[in-house]
Motif scaffolding. Structure first.
Motif, PDB file in Angstrom:
ATOM      1  N   ASP A   1      -9.357   5.396   0.082  1.00 52.51           N
ATOM      2  CA  ASP A   1      -8.633   6.087   0.852  1.00 52.51           C
ATOM      3  C   ASP A   1      -7.245   6.380   0.484  1.00 52.51           C
ATOM      4  OD1 ASP A   1      -7.121   7.152   3.007  1.00 52.51           O
ATOM      5  OD2 ASP A   1      -7.363   5.105   4.340  1.00 52.51           O
ATOM      6  N   THR A   2      -6.931   7.801  -0.064  1.00 54.07           N
ATOM      7  CA  THR A   2      -5.531   7.875  -0.749  1.00 54.07           C
ATOM      8  C   THR A   2      -4.367   7.729   0.277  1.00 54.07           C
ATOM      9  OG1 THR A   2      -5.981  10.478  -0.308  1.00 54.07           O
ATOM     10  CG2 THR A   2      -6.870   9.040  -2.332  1.00 54.07           C
ATOM     11  N   ARG A   3      -4.528   7.608   1.533  1.00 56.45           N
ATOM     12  CA  ARG A   3      -3.366   7.420   2.101  1.00 56.45           C
ATOM     13  C   ARG A   3      -2.957   5.982   2.404  1.00 56.45           C
ATOM     14  NH1 ARG A   3      -6.644   9.458   7.456  1.00 56.45           N
ATOM     15  NH2 ARG A   3      -7.871   7.908   6.580  1.00 56.45           N
ATOM     16  N   SER A   4      -3.747   5.142   1.671  1.00 54.08           N
ATOM     17  CA  SER A   4      -3.450   3.642   1.727  1.00 54.08           C
ATOM     18  C   SER A   4      -3.997   2.851   0.690  1.00 54.08           C
ATOM     19  CB  SER A   4      -3.799   2.918   3.059  1.00 54.08           C
ATOM     20  OG  SER A   4      -3.422   1.593   3.028  1.00 54.08           O
TER      21      SER A   4
ATOM     22  N   HIS B   1       0.786  -1.244   0.020  1.00 53.72           N
ATOM     23  CA  HIS B   1      -0.093   0.057   0.218  1.00 53.72           C
ATOM     24  C   HIS B   1       0.739   1.182   0.059  1.00 53.72           C
ATOM     25  CE1 HIS B   1      -2.999  -2.724   1.359  1.00 53.72           C
ATOM     26  NE2 HIS B   1      -4.129  -2.144   1.151  1.00 53.72           N
ATOM     27  N   TYR B   2       0.252   2.329  -0.701  1.00 53.78           N
ATOM     28  CA  TYR B   2       1.147   3.656  -0.769  1.00 53.78           C
ATOM     29  C   TYR B   2       0.170   4.575  -0.270  1.00 53.78           C
ATOM     30  CZ  TYR B   2       4.251   0.471  -3.337  1.00 53.78           C
ATOM     31  OH  TYR B   2       4.929  -0.633  -3.701  1.00 53.78           O
ATOM     32  N   ASP B   3       0.893   5.771   0.100  1.00 57.02           N
ATOM     33  CA  ASP B   3       0.358   6.854   0.546  1.00 57.02           C
ATOM     34  C   ASP B   3       0.270   7.835  -0.623  1.00 57.02           C
ATOM     35  OD1 ASP B   3      -0.618   9.345   1.435  1.00 57.02           O
ATOM     36  OD2 ASP B   3       0.482   9.385   3.421  1.00 57.02           O
ATOM     37  N   VAL B   4      -0.650   8.100  -1.336  1.00 53.30           N
ATOM     38  CA  VAL B   4      -0.762   9.079  -2.589  1.00 53.30           C
ATOM     39  C   VAL B   4      -1.570  10.383  -2.339  1.00 53.30           C
ATOM     40  CG1 VAL B   4      -0.291   7.250  -4.040  1.00 53.30           C
ATOM     41  CG2 VAL B   4      -2.754   7.930  -3.795  1.00 53.30           C
ATOM     42  N   SER B   5      -1.850  10.708  -0.898  1.00 54.43           N
ATOM     43  CA  SER B   5      -2.621  11.768  -0.746  1.00 54.43           C
ATOM     44  C   SER B   5      -2.015  13.231  -1.173  1.00 54.43           C
ATOM     45  CB  SER B   5      -2.845  11.737   0.760  1.00 54.43           C
ATOM     46  OG  SER B   5      -1.603  11.947   1.643  1.00 54.43           O
TER      47      SER B   5
END
Length: 314
Positions: A150-153, A121-125
């Motif tokens: 959830d763009t944080r994960s 998972h990646y944080d793309v926020s």
């Protein structure tokens, strides 16, 4: 196909811009400029549609034992075709095949690659995506019943699907591709559909003799070993040569200067699974044990599968 080829371009070094000169995320209409050239990718894809499997070079590697290959044909139908001969459908007047996806729990091969697509998972926020704009990406096919993103994960699969869609749209605009032409260039009129499956595709085996080493991670050096139980496979072998072994169907595996030693004990390199072994099926055992003479018959047939020599079998 276009989404796959865009993703491949990004993976091998195409330029890609996420932020403006001030370090701010690009606005929706400007996402995401790259050096991807969609017209050239389409030209390559159209050429690949005409590609034929390589023909076994009898003058170089020796003649095919046609009676033995005919025995292998029957063994292939019994043991291999269920996974490796995908069903055919007609789309836009062309015959296409949809590959079988075999769960890792069934095929038993090294799970790392399959797990990575769903577990990482990646944080793309920082890219400032909103659910509203993501919903407008109609060329992305994802599970619409899922919870809002959830763009944080974000899983690597979903992130890849969305970024590929943005890059593709930007590249189409940059190349002045009319909207009406894009579905055909996308390929078969299909949307982007990155799958989060703990599974591997069972590819067609036409010309498979020319593509060693085998399994998704290249952990089995020859087709003969692939048809054998795991305990009969090499645990270490050398890579880096194109000297071909026409008996076992693979590259030679002995040591040489600057060779790379492949160790199947390393996580990600395991040579487990895809076993023909007597016993209960599942957890890597996909079929009954094959006698050595049956393996040799299959080896002989795989030299000609999908090529003109197959039509000469008795």
């Amino acid at each position: 196909p276009m989404a796959r080829n865009v993703g491949e371009s990004l993976g091998v070094g195409a330029t890609l811009t996420f932020f403006d000169a001030a370090g701010q995320p690009l606005k929706v209409a400007d996402r995401y400029p790259s050096s991807v050239r969609v017209r050239d990718l389409n030209t390559i894809e159209q050429a690949l549609q005409r590609l034929k499997p390589p023909v076994w070079p009898e003058p170089l590697f020796g003649p095919v034992n046609k009676p033995l290959a005919a025995q292998g044909r029957a063994l292939f139908a019994e043991n291999c075709a269920g996974c490796h001969v995908p069903p055919k459908s007609v789309v836009d007047g062309r015959t296409v095949q949809y590959l079988h996806m075999i769960p890792v729990a069934e095929i038993g091969t090294d799970p790392n690659t399959a797990n990575n697509i769903a577990d990482n998972h990646y944080d793309v926020s920082a890219l400032k995506w909103t659910q509203a704009e993501l919903d407008q990406l109609t060329n992305v096919k994802l599970d619409k019943s899922a919870n809002p993103l959830d763009t944080r994960s974000v899983t690597s699969a979903k992130a890849l699907a969305y970024i590929t869609a943005y890059v593709e749209n930007n590249a189409y605009n940059a190349a002045n591709v009319p909207v009406a032409e894009r579905p055909a260039m996308d390929g078969f009129g299909l949307p982007i559909a990155v799958q989060e499956l703990r599974a591997y595709k069972a590819r067609p085996l036409d010309g498979i003799w020319a593509t060693p080493p085998f399994l998704h991670n290249g952990s089995v050096p020859t087709i003969y070993q692939l048809l054998s139980p795991q305990d009969e496979r090499s645990t270490t072998f050398y890579k880096g040569t194109f000297n071909y072994d026409p008996l076992h169907l693979g590259y030679e595996t002995g040591a040489f200067k600057n060779a790379f030693l492949f160790d199947t004990a390393i996580s990600g390199n395991h040579n487990s699974g895809h076993e023909f072994r007597d016993g209960k099926r599942g957890n890597g055992v996909i079929g009954r044990g094959l006698l050595p003479q049956e393996r040799w018959a299959l080896v002989e047939y795989l030299k000609v599968l999908g090529g003109p020599l197959e039509q000469q079998l008795p």
